[in-house]
Design an enzyme around this catalytic site. Sequence first.
Site, PDB file in Angstrom:
ATOM      1  N   GLU A 140       0.856  -1.183   0.000  1.00  0.00           N
ATOM      2  CA  GLU A 140       0.000   0.000   0.000  1.00  0.00           C
ATOM      3  C   GLU A 140       0.897   1.240   0.000  1.00  0.00           C
ATOM      4  OE1 GLU A 140      -1.929  -0.752   3.706  1.00  0.00           O
ATOM      5  OE2 GLU A 140      -2.699  -2.660   2.953  1.00  0.00           O
ATOM      6  N   GLU A 163      -3.993  -6.614   3.308  1.00  0.00           N
ATOM      7  CA  GLU A 163      -2.715  -7.242   3.661  1.00  0.00           C
ATOM      8  C   GLU A 163      -2.686  -8.714   3.271  1.00  0.00           C
ATOM      9  OE1 GLU A 163      -4.279  -5.052   5.493  1.00  0.00           O
ATOM     10  OE2 GLU A 163      -2.763  -3.469   5.557  1.00  0.00           O
ATOM     11  N   HIS A 178      -0.147   2.398  15.268  1.00  0.00           N
ATOM     12  CA  HIS A 178       1.068   2.846  14.588  1.00  0.00           C
ATOM     13  C   HIS A 178       2.286   2.618  15.477  1.00  0.00           C
ATOM     14  CE1 HIS A 178      -2.308   4.941  12.729  1.00  0.00           C
ATOM     15  NE2 HIS A 178      -1.626   4.757  11.622  1.00  0.00           N
ATOM     16  N   LEU A 180      -5.815  -2.266  -0.825  1.00  0.00           N
ATOM     17  CA  LEU A 180      -5.693  -2.192   0.632  1.00  0.00           C
ATOM     18  C   LEU A 180      -6.162  -3.507   1.258  1.00  0.00           C
ATOM     19  CD1 LEU A 180      -5.296  -0.770   3.301  1.00  0.00           C
ATOM     20  CD2 LEU A 180      -7.252   0.656   2.822  1.00  0.00           C
ATOM     21  N   GLN A 217       2.318  -2.003   5.953  1.00  0.00           N
ATOM     22  CA  GLN A 217       2.505  -0.602   6.329  1.00  0.00           C
ATOM     23  C   GLN A 217       2.775  -0.404   7.820  1.00  0.00           C
ATOM     24  OE1 GLN A 217      -0.763   2.340   5.343  1.00  0.00           O
ATOM     25  NE2 GLN A 217       0.564   2.527   3.548  1.00  0.00           N
TER      26      GLN A 217
END
Length: 790
Positions: A479, A510, A580, A508, A532
């Site tokens: 991505e 995985e 994240h 998008l 990502q």
Amino acid sequence: MSRAAEERLTQAADERDAVERHFSRSILAMLAVTPDPSFGNGEQVRHPAFPAAADGQAARREERAVPDRPPAARADPAAPVRPGSALTGQHCLELFDAQLASRHLDIAARWLRARNAGFYTIGSSGHEGNAALAAALRPTDPALLHYRSCAFYLARAAQAVPPRDGVGDVLLGLAGAAAEPIAGGRHKVLGHADLHVIPVTSTIASHLPRAVGLAFSLGRAARLGSAARWPADAIVLGSMGDASVNHSTAAGALNTAAYCAYQRLPLPLLLVCEDNGIGISVRTPPGWVAAAASGRAGLRYFRADGSDLADVFDTTLEAAAWARRHRSPAFLHLSMVRLGGHAGADPETGYRSAAEIAADLDADPLIGTARLLIGAGLLSPGEVLDRYEASRARVLARAAELTGTPRLTSAAQVMAPLAPRSPDLVAAGAATAAGDAARHGAFGDRLPESAGPMTLAQAINATLTDALAARQGMLVFGEDVARKGGVYGVTRGLLARFGAGRVFDTLLDEQSILGLALGAGVAGLLPVPEIQYLAYLHNAADQLRGEAATLSFFSRARYRNPLVVRIAGYAYQGFGGHFHNDNSVAALRDIPGLILASPARPDDAAAMLRTCLAAAEADGSVCAFLEPIALYHTRDLLAAGDGRWKVPYDPPGHWASGHVPVGAGRTHGDGTDLTIVTFGNGLWLSLRAADRLAAEGIGARVLDLRWLAPLPAGDILREAAATGRVLIADETRRTGGVSEAVLAVLADGGFRGQATRVTSEDSFIPLGDAAATVLLSQPAIEAAARSLAR
Ligand SMILES: Cc1ncc(C[n+]2csc(CCOP(=O)(O)OP(=O)(O)O)c2C)c(N)n1
């Protein structure tokens, strides 16, 4: 045959179940109901062994009453078995033999199981129409098959030159025999490299992302000059059951196939759903598969009656031709029946009505093919039964013969194909660079070694550039990796340098990204997908755990899916919250054979990435390359502006001497008071802590593990012994984190000194400043080091 084997065989022949009895009655009834004038001379054929069980009486009475004669004038076997069909009589006879043998392998499976000589009883009864799938495809079309595809396998084995003993292969698989040709006793799978049948796992639908990836990669591999395992005009077959259609893996694969076709990307794929209307005990709503798969943009829908061999053959020809001609995905929906329950020990009467079961028996594809052959004047009903009996006897005799074939007897045997390692080849591969001209073509005027010290992100970018320049078959995708150059700029410029054929953005998903890598690897390419964020690996982890890592194991390394998946991970970003900043690597660390690289410094990242690429190439290794996001753009170590986290890029001439073997740690400093064992962000924190401790007179050396699987056990024990005190600074969770494994290495290795650890908490990572409350910190490392050194 031994006397014992003969006895066992006789016992087996006595056991006739409802499916067998129904078959015999149906065939005999064909004589009574549709006498064929060509069956002429009044001679009666006896079938002494059939049916012998008590409730076979009725059939036997019928048998006595009805004369059976072979056709007086045989039909031409070269003619269509039915007007309008492309299936000839001869071909139909051959496929009937595959169907019969498949049916009897199910019987043999139960028979072996009852004697504890076999270990798998999920059969193919009712699905034998898939023999025609094999016949309608080319023998070189790669196939990833639903587990009820025994007849397909036998039909394809018969196509080989010389023909393979497919029955023997399947029996060896049932018995878990070491001599079984693909998994070698590790599982019962359908597969053979020479037959282009790629083994799949028992996780339903999980092979479909790979099938999509393989279809995506066939043309690309040919264009990029990869050693062609399959012809450029091959199509990929991926089959599944009807309940499996609902699995997110199947839904994702279907969607990705359609998405690619919608954009006119070549994707020659034939997806087949063998719809028997039920998944173990759960009914698929009537019409659901057609509703879910037909009328979709990018996916051409075909359907056929799976109990009608000619229909399956003709429709597959049509669907395959369409997929081959258009290089686009087709969905072939076959109505089938499941005979005899889900598996050997499944009492389906507990959840299905007698009427349902009886309806399925009537749709037995063996009866369907017999009807075709009798109708064509190629066999009489008696000859059908003779053929059935002969097949039964042959298969059961082979089963008896193969009983007791040796199995795997040691862990070393079992694990041999798990993680082949050729360190010398890997070292040589890691030192391989493109020539000067190609490097200048890729980098422009300024080669990276003359660009001055680099950050981690820049070093990875330069290494990927060098690797793409040196390896024509390498692909980089994920991505946002292409046009944007990655969320953190790590892949910036690669698209412009190497083009969309090798560096591209994906959809998008995985699961599809990893499936694409699996297919590309099998096709002979070197895929470097990006995930990502580490948190987003987890919804697709089975593609690594269950698929990528097991392929070599279940195929004795006849198939491999070399890949290096780059994953941006770990915490300390200062924003973004858990997703994240995910710091859990547990789902990766326990995957047998997987190489888990965790570089922290730019120079290590470059060398380790080269090692991973070379390991994937040389050994087919599955490598996860975990990049610490927080260090991507870090420049300094001890003080603002010191630039000590930036490192110059090694020119190719230094790659051999700077090679970092898999599983080799790196020691910083030579302090003798304690050893800090760490990795990733922990290295940056620990080096800073060591500097502060040194000012206090405490001498710490810092071991960067660099590889989390396999761990550098020798380095850990050596550096631990050097100081006698070990502090593990681990940014992953306290439970299931890396520190547990390091402690285990110390214990297993007989370390007698002190060992302690500081870790992140067993928590998800909160947003903003609160993250610091649960993450490993520099003060925590310093405090633990002081008390350890005291
Ligand atoms: C991901 C996954 N979940 C559950 C199972 C257990 N399981 C094995 S077969 C099966 C039913 C599959 O039904 P279907 O796709 O219709 O194929 P059929 O057996 O009817 O041919 C289930 C639930 C599995 N193998 N994989």
